[in-house]
Design an enzyme around this catalytic site. Structure first.
Site, PDB file in Angstrom:
ATOM      1  N   GLU A  96      -8.174  -4.857   5.918  1.00 47.99           N
ATOM      2  CA  GLU A  96      -8.109  -4.592   4.479  1.00 47.99           C
ATOM      3  C   GLU A  96      -7.000  -5.394   3.810  1.00 47.99           C
ATOM      4  O   GLU A  96      -7.151  -5.856   2.687  1.00 47.99           O
ATOM      5  CB  GLU A  96      -7.920  -3.086   4.246  1.00 47.99           C
ATOM      6  CG  GLU A  96      -9.197  -2.320   4.532  1.00 47.99           C
ATOM      7  CD  GLU A  96      -8.982  -0.841   4.757  1.00 47.99           C
ATOM      8  OE1 GLU A  96      -8.588  -0.471   5.874  1.00 47.99           O
ATOM      9  OE2 GLU A  96      -9.193  -0.063   3.823  1.00 47.99           O
ATOM     10  N   HIS A 148     -13.021   3.125   0.632  1.00 44.57           N
ATOM     11  CA  HIS A 148     -12.967   2.113   1.709  1.00 44.57           C
ATOM     12  C   HIS A 148     -13.659   0.827   1.278  1.00 44.57           C
ATOM     13  O   HIS A 148     -14.123   0.043   2.113  1.00 44.57           O
ATOM     14  CB  HIS A 148     -13.672   2.601   3.003  1.00 44.57           C
ATOM     15  CG  HIS A 148     -13.042   3.765   3.678  1.00 44.57           C
ATOM     16  ND1 HIS A 148     -13.778   4.785   4.239  1.00 44.57           N
ATOM     17  CD2 HIS A 148     -11.750   4.078   3.878  1.00 44.57           C
ATOM     18  CE1 HIS A 148     -12.965   5.660   4.774  1.00 44.57           C
ATOM     19  NE2 HIS A 148     -11.716   5.264   4.564  1.00 44.57           N
ATOM     20  N   LYS A 206       3.559   0.716   2.835  1.00 44.22           N
ATOM     21  CA  LYS A 206       3.146  -0.280   3.833  1.00 44.22           C
ATOM     22  C   LYS A 206       3.226  -1.649   3.187  1.00 44.22           C
ATOM     23  O   LYS A 206       2.956  -1.791   1.986  1.00 44.22           O
ATOM     24  CB  LYS A 206       1.702  -0.032   4.267  1.00 44.22           C
ATOM     25  CG  LYS A 206       1.539   1.158   5.157  1.00 44.22           C
ATOM     26  CD  LYS A 206       0.138   1.158   5.753  1.00 44.22           C
ATOM     27  CE  LYS A 206      -0.173   2.511   6.341  1.00 44.22           C
ATOM     28  NZ  LYS A 206      -1.560   2.894   6.268  1.00 44.22           N
ATOM     29  N   ARG A 254     -11.343  16.114   7.280  1.00 40.74           N
ATOM     30  CA  ARG A 254     -12.164  16.416   6.103  1.00 40.74           C
ATOM     31  C   ARG A 254     -13.554  16.852   6.530  1.00 40.74           C
ATOM     32  O   ARG A 254     -14.121  16.285   7.470  1.00 40.74           O
ATOM     33  CB  ARG A 254     -12.292  15.192   5.192  1.00 40.74           C
ATOM     34  CG  ARG A 254     -10.982  14.720   4.619  1.00 40.74           C
ATOM     35  CD  ARG A 254     -11.218  13.596   3.612  1.00 40.74           C
ATOM     36  NE  ARG A 254     -10.006  12.823   3.465  1.00 40.74           N
ATOM     37  CZ  ARG A 254      -9.934  11.505   3.584  1.00 40.74           C
ATOM     38  NH1 ARG A 254     -11.026  10.799   3.812  1.00 40.74           N
ATOM     39  NH2 ARG A 254      -8.797  10.882   3.439  1.00 40.74           N
ATOM     40  N   LEU A 264     -15.439   3.780  10.493  1.00 39.60           N
ATOM     41  CA  LEU A 264     -15.256   5.061  11.184  1.00 39.60           C
ATOM     42  C   LEU A 264     -13.827   5.180  11.690  1.00 39.60           C
ATOM     43  O   LEU A 264     -13.477   4.613  12.736  1.00 39.60           O
ATOM     44  CB  LEU A 264     -16.238   5.163  12.361  1.00 39.60           C
ATOM     45  CG  LEU A 264     -17.725   4.899  12.039  1.00 39.60           C
ATOM     46  CD1 LEU A 264     -18.548   4.901  13.315  1.00 39.60           C
ATOM     47  CD2 LEU A 264     -18.249   5.941  11.054  1.00 39.60           C
ATOM     48  N   GLY A 265     -12.988   5.867  10.942  1.00 43.64           N
ATOM     49  CA  GLY A 265     -11.607   6.070  11.355  1.00 43.64           C
ATOM     50  C   GLY A 265     -11.267   7.536  11.181  1.00 43.64           C
ATOM     51  O   GLY A 265     -12.139   8.405  11.313  1.00 43.64           O
ATOM     52  N   ASP A 271      -8.130  13.937  16.551  1.00 41.26           N
ATOM     53  CA  ASP A 271      -8.121  12.650  17.246  1.00 41.26           C
ATOM     54  C   ASP A 271      -9.339  12.576  18.165  1.00 41.26           C
ATOM     55  O   ASP A 271      -9.448  13.352  19.129  1.00 41.26           O
ATOM     56  CB  ASP A 271      -6.814  12.534  18.052  1.00 41.26           C
ATOM     57  CG  ASP A 271      -6.647  11.159  18.661  1.00 41.26           C
ATOM     58  OD1 ASP A 271      -7.651  10.545  19.085  1.00 41.26           O
ATOM     59  OD2 ASP A 271      -5.496  10.693  18.717  1.00 41.26           O
ATOM     60  N   LEU A 272     -10.216  11.624  17.885  1.00 42.00           N
ATOM     61  CA  LEU A 272     -11.462  11.563  18.655  1.00 42.00           C
ATOM     62  C   LEU A 272     -11.209  11.367  20.151  1.00 42.00           C
ATOM     63  O   LEU A 272     -11.975  11.855  20.984  1.00 42.00           O
ATOM     64  CB  LEU A 272     -12.383  10.455  18.110  1.00 42.00           C
ATOM     65  CG  LEU A 272     -13.750  10.405  18.789  1.00 42.00           C
ATOM     66  CD1 LEU A 272     -14.568  11.665  18.517  1.00 42.00           C
ATOM     67  CD2 LEU A 272     -14.529   9.182  18.373  1.00 42.00           C
ATOM     68  N   ARG A 273     -10.118  10.657  20.505  1.00 41.75           N
ATOM     69  CA  ARG A 273      -9.828  10.460  21.937  1.00 41.75           C
ATOM     70  C   ARG A 273      -9.645  11.807  22.633  1.00 41.75           C
ATOM     71  O   ARG A 273     -10.190  12.045  23.707  1.00 41.75           O
ATOM     72  CB  ARG A 273      -8.572   9.609  22.133  1.00 41.75           C
ATOM     73  CG  ARG A 273      -8.800   8.149  21.852  1.00 41.75           C
ATOM     74  CD  ARG A 273      -7.525   7.412  21.706  1.00 41.75           C
ATOM     75  NE  ARG A 273      -6.856   7.795  20.458  1.00 41.75           N
ATOM     76  CZ  ARG A 273      -5.985   7.045  19.818  1.00 41.75           C
ATOM     77  NH1 ARG A 273      -5.647   5.880  20.302  1.00 41.75           N
ATOM     78  NH2 ARG A 273      -5.440   7.451  18.695  1.00 41.75           N
ATOM     79  N   GLU A 315     -14.229   0.535  16.155  1.00 38.93           N
ATOM     80  CA  GLU A 315     -13.779  -0.650  16.893  1.00 38.93           C
ATOM     81  C   GLU A 315     -13.464  -0.344  18.351  1.00 38.93           C
ATOM     82  O   GLU A 315     -13.422  -1.257  19.173  1.00 38.93           O
ATOM     83  CB  GLU A 315     -12.495  -1.224  16.247  1.00 38.93           C
ATOM     84  CG  GLU A 315     -12.740  -1.866  14.913  1.00 38.93           C
ATOM     85  CD  GLU A 315     -11.455  -2.154  14.147  1.00 38.93           C
ATOM     86  OE1 GLU A 315     -10.408  -2.373  14.785  1.00 38.93           O
ATOM     87  OE2 GLU A 315     -11.503  -2.139  12.911  1.00 38.93           O
ATOM     88  N   ARG A 317      -2.870  -2.081  -3.035  1.00 39.72           N
ATOM     89  CA  ARG A 317      -4.064  -1.294  -2.755  1.00 39.72           C
ATOM     90  C   ARG A 317      -4.000  -0.028  -3.611  1.00 39.72           C
ATOM     91  O   ARG A 317      -3.045   0.751  -3.511  1.00 39.72           O
ATOM     92  CB  ARG A 317      -4.113  -0.899  -1.284  1.00 39.72           C
ATOM     93  CG  ARG A 317      -5.329  -0.057  -0.994  1.00 39.72           C
ATOM     94  CD  ARG A 317      -5.127   0.818   0.200  1.00 39.72           C
ATOM     95  NE  ARG A 317      -6.286   1.681   0.362  1.00 39.72           N
ATOM     96  CZ  ARG A 317      -6.243   2.854   0.975  1.00 39.72           C
ATOM     97  NH1 ARG A 317      -5.114   3.303   1.475  1.00 39.72           N
ATOM     98  NH2 ARG A 317      -7.314   3.589   1.089  1.00 39.72           N
ATOM     99  N   ASN A 360       0.877  -1.176   0.000  1.00 45.47           N
ATOM    100  CA  ASN A 360       0.000   0.000   0.000  1.00 45.47           C
ATOM    101  C   ASN A 360       0.913   1.224   0.000  1.00 45.47           C
ATOM    102  O   ASN A 360       1.490   1.574   1.025  1.00 45.47           O
ATOM    103  CB  ASN A 360      -0.890  -0.043   1.256  1.00 45.47           C
ATOM    104  CG  ASN A 360      -1.799   1.157   1.367  1.00 45.47           C
ATOM    105  OD1 ASN A 360      -1.777   2.064   0.517  1.00 45.47           O
ATOM    106  ND2 ASN A 360      -2.598   1.192   2.420  1.00 45.47           N
ATOM    107  N   ILE A 413     -12.281   4.309  15.217  1.00 46.42           N
ATOM    108  CA  ILE A 413     -13.347   4.810  16.094  1.00 46.42           C
ATOM    109  C   ILE A 413     -14.395   3.719  16.334  1.00 46.42           C
ATOM    110  O   ILE A 413     -14.763   3.422  17.477  1.00 46.42           O
ATOM    111  CB  ILE A 413     -14.003   6.062  15.460  1.00 46.42           C
ATOM    112  CG1 ILE A 413     -12.994   7.214  15.392  1.00 46.42           C
ATOM    113  CG2 ILE A 413     -15.257   6.451  16.210  1.00 46.42           C
ATOM    114  CD1 ILE A 413     -13.485   8.440  14.621  1.00 46.42           C
TER     115      ILE A 413
END
Ligand code: AMP
Length: 450
Positions: free
Chosen positions: A412, A206, A37, A267, A235-236, A308-310, A360, A118, A30, A358
């Protein structure tokens, strides 16, 4: 892993100089603009091995190779973090292969029977393709919609082609799973010529993740994919939702590019297009500056100051109003898409799936999204929700929930490996059949549907 994998058949092993068969391996790549990756898979059975990432390619003094490999006896995985110079993707791939040769198998490069890449944008290509000139041309053509990703993907392909000459290479597209959308879902309400002449339409992204989640969800429900209706929420940092009927995507939240849809890390997701015009005309931003603003400075970052949602959740819990607003916006939009796609599926939803960083990990976010959704047949089991974190799969719906609510860690790379192997096997069988029929043996080894 719950899903039964498609039969992969036999991909013949290559042999070493003394003619001994080598254990066949698959390499998944990727490529980003300055990163590569990788993940290795053993074949038959398909089992993941070492994976990692070469980062900062081109910045020779600061290139890093991070890798990890599962412990075969089930203990802690081994990890490496090294500084290695690489001026381009080919040099990075050679460093990766030398590293694998040192730590996994000295003959790894000769064990590789196929390479899966990918690729982000494949226009309306609906299947993985064996890379030939025609397929490469389509990837170049699609770069107009993915100007950062597709050229990087091509660099990864070039690198692999120079290192693995004669080894089949497969492109697996993020857009492919969504190619089944009906025209009324993928068309924009703009002059039709823009679609005909410039291919402007919804493509969705995705797709590899959504496809994998649908297969896993069907397995968890004990139903064939062809009889399962699912709403998948990836959801990431980038996020998208898909509505899937019997394994076929019928709508998805991302559009011509990954900018449309949910509120994301950086975004903006859905905005009135007039906002874009206003920013350019009234605030004097260039097209490039607006692009940067909407892709890199918006979303959670733009509203709360963190992507970062955290951090956003922590700040909201400390009472910071903007963080609470960003969290509420994110939740509201996910709810809206689940509601809309429930209608698109005629209310016949077997499961809603939550996945990626998010989906998971954040039981809080899932709890907020599923609050007051009993009217749609969705009822959460709070304890099961708390337990399904950190890569654990789970059914977080209450027994009374008509719709199953599933947490499924996405994979993925595994999906790319499965699709790559399946296509290489089909191509071999096609080539074999053509040879038996007296036709050209290479006839079956061309790109599939484009
Ligand atoms: P991904 O792009 O799939 O790696 O996901 C990245 C996103 O997942 C980031 O917004 C992280 O903040 C979010 N994330 C990861 N772990 C958690 C967690 N425990 N709670 C909330 N968000 C998380």
């Amino acid at each position: 892993m719950l899903a039964s994998r498609p039969p992969l058949g036999q991909v013949p092993a290559r042999s070493n100089t003394s003619g001994t068969a080598l254990p066949p391996k698959l390499l998944v790549l990727n490529a980003g603009s300055s990163s590569l990756k990788f993940k290795i898979f053993g074949v038959d059975p398909l089992v993941a091995g070492m994976g990692g990432m070469f980062d900062r390619i081109g910045d020779k003094a600061n290139c890093t190779l991070k890798a990890s490999a599962p412990d075969p006896s089930g203990g802690k995985s081994r990890k490496w973090d090294l500084k290695l110079p690489a001026g381009d993707h080919t040099a990075a791939l050679r460093e990766i292969l030398a590293f694998i040769s040192d730590h996994v198998s000295g003959s790894f490069s000769r064990e590789v029977v196929a390479v899966g890449h990918r690729i982000v944008h494949g226009l309306d290509i609906s299947q993985p393709v064996l890379l030939d000139e025609r397929a490469l041309g389509r990837i170049r053509e699609a770069a107009v919609f993915a100007p950062l990703h597709n050229p990087a993907g091509l660099q990864g392909i070039e690198a692999a082609q120079s290192v693995f000459q004669g080894v089949p290479q497969v492109a697996v597209f993020d857009t492919a799973f969504h190619a089944t959308m009906p025209a009324y879902a993928y068309m924009y309400g703009i002059p039709y010529e823009l679609y005909e002449k410039h291919q402007i339409r919804r493509y969705g992204f995705h797709g590899t993740s959504h496809k994998y989640l649908v297969e896993q969800a069907a397995a968890m429900l004990g139903k064939p994919v062809s009889e399962t209706n699912v709403i998948t929420c990836h959801l990431g940092n980038g996020s998208s939702v898909a509505a899937v009927v019997g394994g076929r995507c019928v709508d998805t939240s991302m559009g011509m590019t990954p900018l449309e849809g949910l509120l994301m890390g950086t975004r903006c997701g859905d905005v009135d297009p007039a906002v874009v015009l206003h920013i350019e005309n009234q605030l004097g931003l260039s097209a490039q500056e607006t692009d940067n603003l909407l892709n890199k400075k918006s979303g959670l970052l733009g509203v709360t100051g963190s992507s970062d949602l955290r951090a956003v959740i922590d700040a909201a819990q400390r009472g910071e109003g903007r963080a609470q607003l960003g969290l509420d916006m994110l939740v509201h939009r996910i709810k809206k898409y689940i509601g809309a796609y429930t209608a698109v599926l005629g209310g016949k939803v077997d499961a809603v799936v939550f996945s990626a960083g998010i989906g998971e990990n954040s039981s809080l976010l899932r709890g907020l999204v599923l609050q007051d959704m009993q009217g749609l047949g969705m009822e959460l089991d709070p304890e099961a929700n708390q337990a399904a974190v950190g890569g654990r799969q789970g059914d977080i719906g209450a027994p009374s929930s008509r719709v199953r609510l599933l947490v499924i860690p996405t994979d993925e790379e595994l999906s790319i490996a499965q699709q790559t192997l399946q296509l290489v096997q089909e191509a071999r069988e096609g080539a074999g059949a053509a040879a038996t029929d007296g036709g050209s043996g290479s006839a079956g080894v061309t790109a599939r549907a484009a």
